[in-house]
Write a protein that holds these residues in place. Structure first.
Motif, PDB file in Angstrom:
ATOM      1  N   GLY A  38       0.789  -1.227   0.000  1.00 30.87           N
ATOM      2  CA  GLY A  38       0.000   0.000   0.000  1.00 30.87           C
ATOM      3  C   GLY A  38       0.821   1.278   0.000  1.00 30.87           C
ATOM      4  N   SER A  39       2.070   1.201  -0.480  1.00 34.80           N
ATOM      5  CA  SER A  39       2.961   2.366  -0.470  1.00 34.80           C
ATOM      6  C   SER A  39       2.971   3.152  -1.774  1.00 34.80           C
ATOM      7  CB  SER A  39       4.396   1.922  -0.162  1.00 34.80           C
ATOM      8  OG  SER A  39       4.462   1.328   1.106  1.00 34.80           O
ATOM      9  N   LEU A  40       2.231   2.693  -2.769  1.00 34.43           N
ATOM     10  CA  LEU A  40       2.155   3.430  -4.031  1.00 34.43           C
ATOM     11  C   LEU A  40       0.871   4.244  -4.055  1.00 34.43           C
ATOM     12  CD1 LEU A  40       3.273   0.883  -6.794  1.00 34.43           C
ATOM     13  CD2 LEU A  40       4.458   2.936  -6.066  1.00 34.43           C
ATOM     14  N   PRO A  41       0.878   5.373  -4.776  1.00 32.35           N
ATOM     15  CA  PRO A  41      -0.361   6.139  -4.918  1.00 32.35           C
ATOM     16  C   PRO A  41      -1.461   5.277  -5.534  1.00 32.35           C
ATOM     17  CG  PRO A  41       1.516   7.396  -5.750  1.00 32.35           C
ATOM     18  CD  PRO A  41       2.015   6.006  -5.451  1.00 32.35           C
ATOM     19  N   GLU A  42      -2.702   5.586  -5.191  1.00 34.86           N
ATOM     20  CA  GLU A  42      -3.819   4.784  -5.692  1.00 34.86           C
ATOM     21  C   GLU A  42      -4.045   5.054  -7.174  1.00 34.86           C
ATOM     22  OE1 GLU A  42      -8.549   4.337  -5.221  1.00 34.86           O
ATOM     23  OE2 GLU A  42      -7.462   4.594  -3.344  1.00 34.86           O
ATOM     24  N   PHE A  43      -3.638   4.087  -7.966  1.00 34.31           N
ATOM     25  CA  PHE A  43      -3.795   4.068  -9.416  1.00 34.31           C
ATOM     26  C   PHE A  43      -4.126   2.637  -9.796  1.00 34.31           C
ATOM     27  CE2 PHE A  43      -1.579   8.038  -9.448  1.00 34.31           C
ATOM     28  CZ  PHE A  43      -1.721   8.609 -10.701  1.00 34.31           C
ATOM     29  N   ALA A  44      -4.594   2.428 -11.006  1.00 27.58           N
ATOM     30  CA  ALA A  44      -4.662   1.088 -11.579  1.00 27.58           C
ATOM     31  C   ALA A  44      -3.300   0.853 -12.219  1.00 27.58           C
ATOM     32  CB  ALA A  44      -5.764   1.007 -12.621  1.00 27.58           C
ATOM     33  N   TYR A  45      -2.651  -0.233 -11.863  1.00 26.09           N
ATOM     34  CA  TYR A  45      -1.348  -0.602 -12.428  1.00 26.09           C
ATOM     35  C   TYR A  45      -1.588  -1.832 -13.294  1.00 26.09           C
ATOM     36  CZ  TYR A  45       0.491   2.570  -8.917  1.00 26.09           C
ATOM     37  OH  TYR A  45       0.758   3.684  -8.156  1.00 26.09           O
ATOM     38  N   ILE A  46      -1.519  -1.645 -14.607  1.00 24.51           N
ATOM     39  CA  ILE A  46      -1.926  -2.665 -15.557  1.00 24.51           C
ATOM     40  C   ILE A  46      -0.743  -3.087 -16.419  1.00 24.51           C
ATOM     41  CG2 ILE A  46      -3.510  -3.175 -17.471  1.00 24.51           C
ATOM     42  CD1 ILE A  46      -5.288  -0.856 -16.364  1.00 24.51           C
ATOM     43  N   ASN A  47      -0.633  -4.389 -16.673  1.00 25.06           N
ATOM     44  CA  ASN A  47       0.369  -4.908 -17.590  1.00 25.06           C
ATOM     45  C   ASN A  47      -0.046  -4.476 -18.999  1.00 25.06           C
ATOM     46  OD1 ASN A  47       2.041  -6.375 -19.261  1.00 25.06           O
ATOM     47  ND2 ASN A  47       1.685  -8.332 -18.243  1.00 25.06           N
ATOM     48  N   LYS A  97      -4.067 -11.159 -11.464  1.00 29.33           N
ATOM     49  CA  LYS A  97      -2.798 -11.842 -11.730  1.00 29.33           C
ATOM     50  C   LYS A  97      -2.371 -11.644 -13.184  1.00 29.33           C
ATOM     51  CE  LYS A  97      -0.975 -16.523 -11.918  1.00 29.33           C
ATOM     52  NZ  LYS A  97      -1.308 -17.924 -11.744  1.00 29.33           N
ATOM     53  N   ARG A  98      -3.305 -11.815 -14.107  1.00 29.48           N
ATOM     54  CA  ARG A  98      -2.981 -11.719 -15.527  1.00 29.48           C
ATOM     55  C   ARG A  98      -2.837 -10.280 -16.023  1.00 29.48           C
ATOM     56  NH1 ARG A  98      -6.855 -16.164 -18.539  1.00 29.48           N
ATOM     57  NH2 ARG A  98      -5.771 -18.006 -17.753  1.00 29.48           N
ATOM     58  N   PHE A  99      -3.665  -9.382 -15.515  1.00 25.07           N
ATOM     59  CA  PHE A  99      -3.722  -8.036 -16.078  1.00 25.07           C
ATOM     60  C   PHE A  99      -3.058  -6.979 -15.202  1.00 25.07           C
ATOM     61  CE2 PHE A  99      -6.778 -10.567 -18.260  1.00 25.07           C
ATOM     62  CZ  PHE A  99      -6.668 -10.150 -19.567  1.00 25.07           C
ATOM     63  N   GLY A 100      -2.768  -7.336 -13.968  1.00 26.81           N
ATOM     64  CA  GLY A 100      -1.994  -6.444 -13.111  1.00 26.81           C
ATOM     65  C   GLY A 100      -0.515  -6.606 -13.427  1.00 26.81           C
ATOM     66  N   ILE A 101       0.324  -5.883 -12.703  1.00 25.19           N
ATOM     67  CA  ILE A 101       1.762  -5.997 -12.971  1.00 25.19           C
ATOM     68  C   ILE A 101       2.338  -7.212 -12.256  1.00 25.19           C
ATOM     69  CG2 ILE A 101       2.112  -3.566 -13.515  1.00 25.19           C
ATOM     70  CD1 ILE A 101       3.222  -3.148 -10.717  1.00 25.19           C
ATOM     71  N   ASN A 102       3.328  -7.817 -12.904  1.00 27.88           N
ATOM     72  CA  ASN A 102       4.068  -8.955 -12.376  1.00 27.88           C
ATOM     73  C   ASN A 102       5.516  -8.526 -12.168  1.00 27.88           C
ATOM     74  OD1 ASN A 102       1.842 -10.798 -12.698  1.00 27.88           O
ATOM     75  ND2 ASN A 102       2.237 -10.682 -14.887  1.00 27.88           N
ATOM     76  N   ASP A 103       6.311  -9.395 -11.578  1.00 23.89           N
ATOM     77  CA  ASP A 103       7.714  -9.070 -11.334  1.00 23.89           C
ATOM     78  C   ASP A 103       8.491  -8.788 -12.614  1.00 23.89           C
ATOM     79  OD1 ASP A 103       7.201  -9.381  -8.666  1.00 23.89           O
ATOM     80  OD2 ASP A 103       8.273 -11.283  -8.454  1.00 23.89           O
ATOM     81  N   ASP A 104       8.083  -9.394 -13.719  1.00 25.81           N
ATOM     82  CA  ASP A 104       8.811  -9.221 -14.974  1.00 25.81           C
ATOM     83  C   ASP A 104       8.105  -8.303 -15.977  1.00 25.81           C
ATOM     84  OD1 ASP A 104       6.698 -10.918 -15.529  1.00 25.81           O
ATOM     85  OD2 ASP A 104       7.896 -12.338 -16.690  1.00 25.81           O
ATOM     86  N   THR A 105       7.115  -7.549 -15.527  1.00 23.55           N
ATOM     87  CA  THR A 105       6.395  -6.639 -16.418  1.00 23.55           C
ATOM     88  C   THR A 105       7.348  -5.561 -16.930  1.00 23.55           C
ATOM     89  OG1 THR A 105       4.320  -7.015 -15.239  1.00 23.55           O
ATOM     90  CG2 THR A 105       4.458  -5.019 -16.586  1.00 23.55           C
ATOM     91  N   SER A 106       7.359  -5.374 -18.241  1.00 22.60           N
ATOM     92  CA  SER A 106       8.259  -4.377 -18.832  1.00 22.60           C
ATOM     93  C   SER A 106       7.527  -3.165 -19.390  1.00 22.60           C
ATOM     94  CB  SER A 106       9.095  -5.029 -19.934  1.00 22.60           C
ATOM     95  OG  SER A 106       8.244  -5.535 -20.940  1.00 22.60           O
ATOM     96  N   ALA A 107       6.210  -3.230 -19.443  1.00 24.31           N
ATOM     97  CA  ALA A 107       5.405  -2.101 -19.918  1.00 24.31           C
ATOM     98  C   ALA A 107       4.208  -1.966 -18.975  1.00 24.31           C
ATOM     99  CB  ALA A 107       4.943  -2.328 -21.349  1.00 24.31           C
ATOM    100  N   VAL A 108       4.091  -0.797 -18.376  1.00 28.76           N
ATOM    101  CA  VAL A 108       3.053  -0.560 -17.369  1.00 28.76           C
ATOM    102  C   VAL A 108       2.145   0.568 -17.833  1.00 28.76           C
ATOM    103  CG1 VAL A 108       2.600   0.143 -14.982  1.00 28.76           C
ATOM    104  CG2 VAL A 108       4.559  -1.321 -15.493  1.00 28.76           C
ATOM    105  N   LEU A 109       0.856   0.306 -17.715  1.00 30.33           N
ATOM    106  CA  LEU A 109      -0.160   1.309 -17.988  1.00 30.33           C
ATOM    107  C   LEU A 109      -0.718   1.719 -16.633  1.00 30.33           C
ATOM    108  CD1 LEU A 109      -1.798   2.694 -20.236  1.00 30.33           C
ATOM    109  CD2 LEU A 109      -3.277   0.696 -20.262  1.00 30.33           C
TER     110      LEU A 109
END
Length: 176
Positions: A38-47, A97-109
């Motif tokens: 919970g340390s990031l600003p409230e946004f949607a973080y999408i792969n 899991k599929r559409f959020g960010i993962n450890d290896d995500t290289s492009a974030v929306l």
């Protein structure tokens, strides 16, 4: 730094969704850990690799606003609802899991409803990557992954476009 895209909604006057694309992200694992605590600003973080077109984000934004207005959200907040809405499945955990960010995500929306410029600046400082225009989304998408997650067959692609197939699945999620 590219300008973010601001989407509006005819059905929800005065509400906006600000979206920014980050390519070549190097700290996805750190971002994911910060998000979990919970340390990031409230946004949607999408792969971003699994979002075929900005229209899918707009459709998901509409669905999230409608769910918020009817108090029938499947998730805890409107930004998580946005991530959930990008998928075609009704399984919340699987969608995140599929559409959020993962450890290896290289492009974030990243996307936020009714976003102030300073809020976007705060999140942009946390992401180690190049901010790009949303129109560059097509350069980072993974069509094979999209076909897999949305169950789009080669046969289906012969009769309609991939965007039509994905849009139908996202839009019809509540009806299935």
């Amino acid at each position: 730094m590219a300008e973010p895209t601001v989407l509006s909604f005819e059905t929800h006057p005065g509400r906006t969704l600000t979206a920014a694309l980050f390519k070549d992200v190097k700290n996805a694992k750190e971002l994911r850990a910060l998000l979990a605590e919970g340390s990031l600003p409230e946004f949607a973080y999408i792969n971003a690799r699994v979002v075929l077109d900005p229209f899918i984000l707009q459709l998901s934004g509409h669905r999230a606003l409608a769910a918020e207005g009817s108090t029938r959200m499947a998730t805890r907040n409107i930004h998580t609802e946005l991530v959930y809405g990008v998928s075609a499945t009704k399984h919340v955990a699987e969608s995140l899991k599929r559409f959020g960010i993962n450890d290896d995500t290289s492009a974030v929306l990243v996307a936020r409803f009714d976003c102030k410029p300073e809020e976007l600046e705060a999140v942009a400082k946390r992401i180690e990557g190049e901010q790009a225009a949303l129109s560059e989304l097509g350069t980072v998408v993974d069509l094979d992954l999209i076909d897999k997650y949305f169950k789009v067959s080669k046969q289906e692609l012969q009769s309609r476009g991939r965007l039509d197939a994905v849009t139908f699945r996202v839009g019809a999620k509540d009806c299935m």
